[in-house]
Write a protein that holds these residues in place. Sequence first.
Motif, PDB file in Angstrom:
ATOM      1  N   PRO A 370       0.827  -1.210   0.000  1.00 46.21           N
ATOM      2  CA  PRO A 370       0.000   0.000   0.000  1.00 46.21           C
ATOM      3  C   PRO A 370       0.860   1.257   0.000  1.00 46.21           C
ATOM      4  CG  PRO A 370      -0.726  -1.558   1.690  1.00 46.21           C
ATOM      5  CD  PRO A 370       0.594  -2.059   1.183  1.00 46.21           C
ATOM      6  N   ASP A 371       0.327   2.328  -0.574  1.00 49.23           N
ATOM      7  CA  ASP A 371       0.976   3.627  -0.468  1.00 49.23           C
ATOM      8  C   ASP A 371      -0.094   4.674  -0.168  1.00 49.23           C
ATOM      9  OD1 ASP A 371      -0.338   4.159  -2.843  1.00 49.23           O
ATOM     10  OD2 ASP A 371       1.471   4.556  -4.021  1.00 49.23           O
ATOM     11  N   ALA A 381      -5.786  -3.968   1.486  1.00 48.93           N
ATOM     12  CA  ALA A 381      -5.868  -3.443   0.129  1.00 48.93           C
ATOM     13  C   ALA A 381      -5.587  -4.552  -0.883  1.00 48.93           C
ATOM     14  CB  ALA A 381      -4.857  -2.308  -0.055  1.00 48.93           C
ATOM     15  N   HIS A 382      -6.239  -4.469  -2.039  1.00 53.60           N
ATOM     16  CA  HIS A 382      -6.020  -5.441  -3.122  1.00 53.60           C
ATOM     17  C   HIS A 382      -4.617  -5.249  -3.674  1.00 53.60           C
ATOM     18  CE1 HIS A 382      -7.716  -7.962  -6.500  1.00 53.60           C
ATOM     19  NE2 HIS A 382      -6.550  -7.582  -6.973  1.00 53.60           N
ATOM     20  N   LEU A 383      -3.789  -6.255  -3.558  1.00 54.51           N
ATOM     21  CA  LEU A 383      -2.410  -6.204  -4.032  1.00 54.51           C
ATOM     22  C   LEU A 383      -2.037  -7.538  -4.673  1.00 54.51           C
ATOM     23  CD1 LEU A 383      -0.723  -4.403  -1.005  1.00 54.51           C
ATOM     24  CD2 LEU A 383      -1.046  -3.451  -3.291  1.00 54.51           C
ATOM     25  N   PRO A 384      -1.113  -7.527  -5.653  1.00 58.18           N
ATOM     26  CA  PRO A 384      -0.512  -6.340  -6.282  1.00 58.18           C
ATOM     27  C   PRO A 384      -1.519  -5.607  -7.169  1.00 58.18           C
ATOM     28  CG  PRO A 384       0.139  -8.306  -7.459  1.00 58.18           C
ATOM     29  CD  PRO A 384      -0.638  -8.781  -6.262  1.00 58.18           C
ATOM     30  N   VAL A 385      -1.171  -4.386  -7.559  1.00 57.66           N
ATOM     31  CA  VAL A 385      -2.052  -3.594  -8.408  1.00 57.66           C
ATOM     32  C   VAL A 385      -1.197  -2.783  -9.374  1.00 57.66           C
ATOM     33  CG1 VAL A 385      -2.115  -1.605  -6.842  1.00 57.66           C
ATOM     34  CG2 VAL A 385      -4.047  -2.023  -8.378  1.00 57.66           C
ATOM     35  N   ASN A 431      -0.726   5.223   6.051  1.00 55.54           N
ATOM     36  CA  ASN A 431      -0.367   3.810   6.164  1.00 55.54           C
ATOM     37  C   ASN A 431       0.451   3.525   7.416  1.00 55.54           C
ATOM     38  OD1 ASN A 431      -1.414   2.215   3.863  1.00 55.54           O
ATOM     39  ND2 ASN A 431      -0.370   3.779   2.662  1.00 55.54           N
ATOM     40  N   LEU A 432       1.214   4.520   7.875  1.00 55.64           N
ATOM     41  CA  LEU A 432       1.971   4.360   9.115  1.00 55.64           C
ATOM     42  C   LEU A 432       1.035   4.055  10.276  1.00 55.64           C
ATOM     43  CD1 LEU A 432       4.676   4.603  10.648  1.00 55.64           C
ATOM     44  CD2 LEU A 432       4.184   7.051  10.913  1.00 55.64           C
ATOM     45  N   LEU A 433      -0.146   4.698  10.289  1.00 49.70           N
ATOM     46  CA  LEU A 433      -1.124   4.464  11.348  1.00 49.70           C
ATOM     47  C   LEU A 433      -1.988   3.240  11.055  1.00 49.70           C
ATOM     48  CD1 LEU A 433      -2.230   8.162  11.984  1.00 49.70           C
ATOM     49  CD2 LEU A 433      -0.746   6.761  13.416  1.00 49.70           C
ATOM     50  N   LEU A 434      -2.344   3.048   9.778  1.00 53.65           N
ATOM     51  CA  LEU A 434      -3.172   1.888   9.429  1.00 53.65           C
ATOM     52  C   LEU A 434      -2.436   0.581   9.696  1.00 53.65           C
ATOM     53  CD1 LEU A 434      -4.735   3.129   6.069  1.00 53.65           C
ATOM     54  CD2 LEU A 434      -5.845   3.020   8.294  1.00 53.65           C
TER      55      LEU A 434
END
Length: 481
Positions: A370-371, A381-385, A431-434
């Motif tokens: 994620p970014d 999150a759906h990965l890879p994308v 993302n740091l918090l998620l």
Amino acid sequence: MKRWLYLVHRWIGIATCLLLVMWFASGLVMLYVPFPSLDSEERLAGLDPIAWEQVTQPPVVDTPLRQIALEMRGDRPVWRLSPWEAAPFSVWADSGEPAGRAGEAEAQAIAAGFGKAPVTAMWAIHSDQWTVAERYEQHRPLWKAELRGHNGRVLYVSSRTGEVALDTAQGERFWNWLGSVPHWLYPRALREEQPLWRQVVMWVSGPCILAAITGIWIGLMRVRAGRKRFKGGRMTPYRGWMKWHHVTGLVGSAFLLLWIFSGWLSVDPFRLFASDGIGSEALQAYAGETPLPASDLGLLVQAAPQAHRLVWQSAADRPFLRLQQPGAEDRLLAADTLLPLRPDHDRIAERSTALVPGVPVAAIDMLARPDAYWYAVRGEAHLPVLRVKFADEAATWVHIDPASGNILGEADAKRRVYRWLFDLFHRWDLNLLLGTPPARDVLIWLMSIAGLISSATAVVVGWRRLRRPRKAPSAAIINHS
């Protein structure tokens, strides 16, 4: 100037302090209980496995299709067909005849089978508190079915398609009355008038921004942190409730202001961040033609004996079949061979030029993590994308599933700015918090408590101000009059 500063903060604060208390408290509830919805996994769990012995008729359609799905509607299999330029419709897979509206008896049987419990009460509704959103328009009127059980589960069955559109539980409804409904100013009578609701949110939350700005200004003016402090070495001149209002207002001032401002942006006031997005014709040109299932269904039975739902689609001009069943990842098969679908990044890159016609692709990136622009607040999150960036004026980005070619999301420069101004400051979704949910929860709780104390003390201070007896006019003024 200073007098007007105090007057604006005082009277707007008095007018809005109860709203702020409600918003802070309800926001904490929403942190743990979202608004009722029916996600894909819940829907698959409620559907019965496809009764293949009854699937005898393939669909016959003469219009381009965006998607074809096969699933059970009660105890009969049904083809659900979604054209590009027309409303979705259904045909029975055991007879080939149109599947009409769901009457009360059929809807009751569907609800009982889906919920695995008897229906104790059922009635037709146009909408209620939980189905007021526009996405339920295609299903109205709805059959509302109450199921027997300790959790007070309620299912909403579409009268047009026979699909279960939503489920709610008693606890979920209770907490939403304390969470989403007051937080979004979401009572049914107001939300049904969507333009009016948007205006109410804009003009109710807007003055709160002014109250926060003037409060921060006054709060900073009334702080003495250097040597020249107030009597007793205090940094604030206030005592009692006013002291708590001053201190907590300063501690949570940045959070309070950003949170109120981003809440105002939630309805995109004046359509500042509205964008046209990718049009239907471009999406169809990219996807290609979705073929009808073959008349010989024997291979399908072998490939998906326990599937609860099959979906035929086309992406990057590659038709494929998606096999879905609860508790398992979707399986992707080539529509013609029913062999596992192989990723084809070159084909996706080639076909993606159709999404923004006449504009070159500036870059294609593969995201493995994620970014800031591709993430999930709940779940993963759906990965890879694949991120495809276009060199158009709007600076369009499109996120594509590299396995299937399906478009997962799009955003232009305006929406990416909105991501920072609304999503970040209202949901704190870095993302740091998620990646460390306890840290995010602690931060939101601390800042919310500061805001809650600041607004609750404002209620007390404002109430006392309103109850203060008005001074009688002086004798000089009376004689002059």
